[in-house]
Design a protein around this motif. Structure first.
Motif, PDB file in Angstrom:
ATOM      1  N   GLU A 139     -19.684   5.391  51.514  1.00  0.00           N
ATOM      2  CA  GLU A 139     -19.486   5.214  52.951  1.00  0.00           C
ATOM      3  C   GLU A 139     -20.215   4.260  53.525  1.00  0.00           C
ATOM      4  O   GLU A 139     -20.192   4.017  54.807  1.00  0.00           O
ATOM      5  CB  GLU A 139     -19.441   6.841  53.599  1.00  0.00           C
ATOM      6  N   ASP A 140     -21.479   3.854  53.039  1.00  0.00           N
ATOM      7  CA  ASP A 140     -22.575   3.006  53.656  1.00  0.00           C
ATOM      8  C   ASP A 140     -22.278   1.534  52.924  1.00  0.00           C
ATOM      9  O   ASP A 140     -22.926   0.772  53.536  1.00  0.00           O
ATOM     10  CB  ASP A 140     -23.905   3.380  53.196  1.00  0.00           C
ATOM     11  N   ILE A 141     -21.329   1.381  52.310  1.00  0.00           N
ATOM     12  CA  ILE A 141     -20.982  -0.166  52.029  1.00  0.00           C
ATOM     13  C   ILE A 141     -20.338  -0.898  53.072  1.00  0.00           C
ATOM     14  O   ILE A 141     -19.226  -0.346  53.567  1.00  0.00           O
ATOM     15  CB  ILE A 141     -20.284  -0.118  50.547  1.00  0.00           C
ATOM     16  N   ASP A 142     -20.878  -2.025  53.254  1.00  0.00           N
ATOM     17  CA  ASP A 142     -20.565  -3.011  54.326  1.00  0.00           C
ATOM     18  C   ASP A 142     -19.584  -3.876  53.593  1.00  0.00           C
ATOM     19  O   ASP A 142     -20.075  -4.583  52.786  1.00  0.00           O
ATOM     20  CB  ASP A 142     -21.361  -3.705  54.818  1.00  0.00           C
TER      21      ASP A 142
ATOM     22  N   GLN B 209     -32.274  -1.020  41.486  1.00  0.00           N
ATOM     23  CA  GLN B 209     -32.714  -2.042  42.408  1.00  0.00           C
ATOM     24  C   GLN B 209     -31.957  -1.874  43.662  1.00  0.00           C
ATOM     25  O   GLN B 209     -32.773  -2.041  44.711  1.00  0.00           O
ATOM     26  CB  GLN B 209     -32.739  -3.453  41.684  1.00  0.00           C
ATOM     27  N   ALA B 210     -30.767  -1.303  43.591  1.00  0.00           N
ATOM     28  CA  ALA B 210     -29.925  -1.167  44.710  1.00  0.00           C
ATOM     29  C   ALA B 210     -28.941  -0.319  44.418  1.00  0.00           C
ATOM     30  O   ALA B 210     -28.456  -0.202  43.581  1.00  0.00           O
ATOM     31  CB  ALA B 210     -29.368  -2.488  45.164  1.00  0.00           C
ATOM     32  N   ALA B 211     -28.585   0.608  45.488  1.00  0.00           N
ATOM     33  CA  ALA B 211     -27.652   1.588  45.442  1.00  0.00           C
ATOM     34  C   ALA B 211     -26.897   2.068  46.856  1.00  0.00           C
ATOM     35  O   ALA B 211     -27.661   2.059  47.982  1.00  0.00           O
ATOM     36  CB  ALA B 211     -28.186   2.651  44.710  1.00  0.00           C
ATOM     37  N   GLU B 212     -26.022   2.210  46.764  1.00  0.00           N
ATOM     38  CA  GLU B 212     -25.018   2.332  48.463  1.00  0.00           C
ATOM     39  C   GLU B 212     -24.187   3.701  47.906  1.00  0.00           C
ATOM     40  O   GLU B 212     -23.388   3.381  47.119  1.00  0.00           O
ATOM     41  CB  GLU B 212     -24.563   1.474  48.684  1.00  0.00           C
ATOM     42  N   ARG B 213     -23.982   4.599  48.837  1.00  0.00           N
ATOM     43  CA  ARG B 213     -23.026   5.673  48.947  1.00  0.00           C
ATOM     44  C   ARG B 213     -21.845   4.797  49.131  1.00  0.00           C
ATOM     45  O   ARG B 213     -21.944   4.048  50.103  1.00  0.00           O
ATOM     46  CB  ARG B 213     -23.304   6.628  49.842  1.00  0.00           C
TER      47      ARG B 213
ATOM     48  N   ALA C 123     -18.103 -11.318  51.595  1.00  0.00           N
ATOM     49  CA  ALA C 123     -18.908 -12.705  51.690  1.00  0.00           C
ATOM     50  C   ALA C 123     -19.701 -13.000  50.631  1.00  0.00           C
ATOM     51  O   ALA C 123     -19.459 -14.159  50.120  1.00  0.00           O
ATOM     52  CB  ALA C 123     -19.670 -12.522  52.934  1.00  0.00           C
ATOM     53  N   ALA C 124     -20.298 -11.937  50.173  1.00  0.00           N
ATOM     54  CA  ALA C 124     -20.993 -12.019  48.852  1.00  0.00           C
ATOM     55  C   ALA C 124     -20.029 -12.535  47.582  1.00  0.00           C
ATOM     56  O   ALA C 124     -20.526 -13.381  46.851  1.00  0.00           O
ATOM     57  CB  ALA C 124     -21.938 -10.973  48.417  1.00  0.00           C
ATOM     58  N   LYS C 125     -19.216 -11.889  47.586  1.00  0.00           N
ATOM     59  CA  LYS C 125     -17.974 -12.255  46.575  1.00  0.00           C
ATOM     60  C   LYS C 125     -17.427 -13.751  46.522  1.00  0.00           C
ATOM     61  O   LYS C 125     -17.649 -14.555  45.583  1.00  0.00           O
ATOM     62  CB  LYS C 125     -16.946 -11.527  46.582  1.00  0.00           C
TER      63      LYS C 125
END
Ligand code: ATP
Length: 134
Positions: A87-90, A81-85, A96-98
Motif C-alpha cells: 500500500e506504500d508503493i508509488d 536495501q529497500a522494502a515497501e509494503r 517512471a523507473a521502469k
C-alpha cells in the motif's frame, strides 16, 4: 490459536514491517522459501521479489529489493536495501523507473551500465507487481 513467529523487515531507513505471523514466504536465490513457526535456523540471500506474510488468515505483501532472510528459533528477520509494503508503493514512480530502465537497456550507447539498468528494471517490475497484490 494458530502458531505464530515474529517477523521484521528492516532497511537502512528503519523497520518497514513488524508483526507476529503464521507464515512468511518469499523467493530466495535458491528457490521459493516458506517459513512456518519452528523452522530450523537459516540464512538465505533473496531475489528482488515479493514477501508474502500470512497474518490472522489474511495475506500481506511487501516488495523487497534483494537482501537476506535470517531465521532464528524465535524470529525471522529480512534485511534489505529497500522494502515497501504494497500500500506504500508509488505506482507512478515505479512506472517512471521502469520506463527509464527500459530506455537505457534499449540505447545503443556503450557507456550504459546494463547490469545497473537491469537491476533497476527488476525493482520497478517487482514494485508494480506487488502494488497490484494489495
Ligand atoms: P527510483 O529510480 O524511482 O528511485 P529505485 O529502484 O532506484 O527507484 P531504490 O534505490 O530501490 O529506488 O529505493 C530508494 C528509496 O526509495 C527506498 O527507500 C525505497 O523504498 C524508495 N522507493 C523507491 N521506489 C519506490 C516506489 N515506487 N514507491 C515507494 N517507495 C519507493
Amino acid at each position: 490459536m494458530m502458531k505464530t513467529i515474529k517477523v521484521s523487515v528492516v532497511t537502512p531507513d528503519g523497520p518497514v514491517y513488524e508483526a507476529d505471523v503464521e507464515m512468511v514466504s518469499t523467493k530466495a536465490k535458491s528457490g521459493e522459501l516458506g517459513i512456518l513457526p519452528g523452522h530450523i535456523p537459516l540464512v538465505a540471500p533473496l531475489e528482488i521479489s515479493a514477501v508474502r506474510l500470512k497474518k490472522e488468515g489474511k495475506t500481506q505483501y511487501i516488495a523487497v529489493s534483494g537482501g537476506f532472510l535470517e531465521v532464528r528459533p524465535d524470529k525471522v528477520t529480512i534485511l534489505a536495501q529497500a522494502a515497501e509494503r504494497a500500500e506504500d508503493i508509488d505506482v507512478a514512480r515505479a512506472k517512471a523507473a521502469k520506463e527509464r530502465a527500459e530506455r537505457r537497456l534499449q540505447s545503443k550507447q556503450d557507456d550504459i551500465d546494463f547490469k545497473r539498468a537491469e537491476m533497476a528494471l527488476k525493482r520497478a517490475l517487482n514494485r508494480l507487481n506487488v502494488a497490484e497484490m494489495k
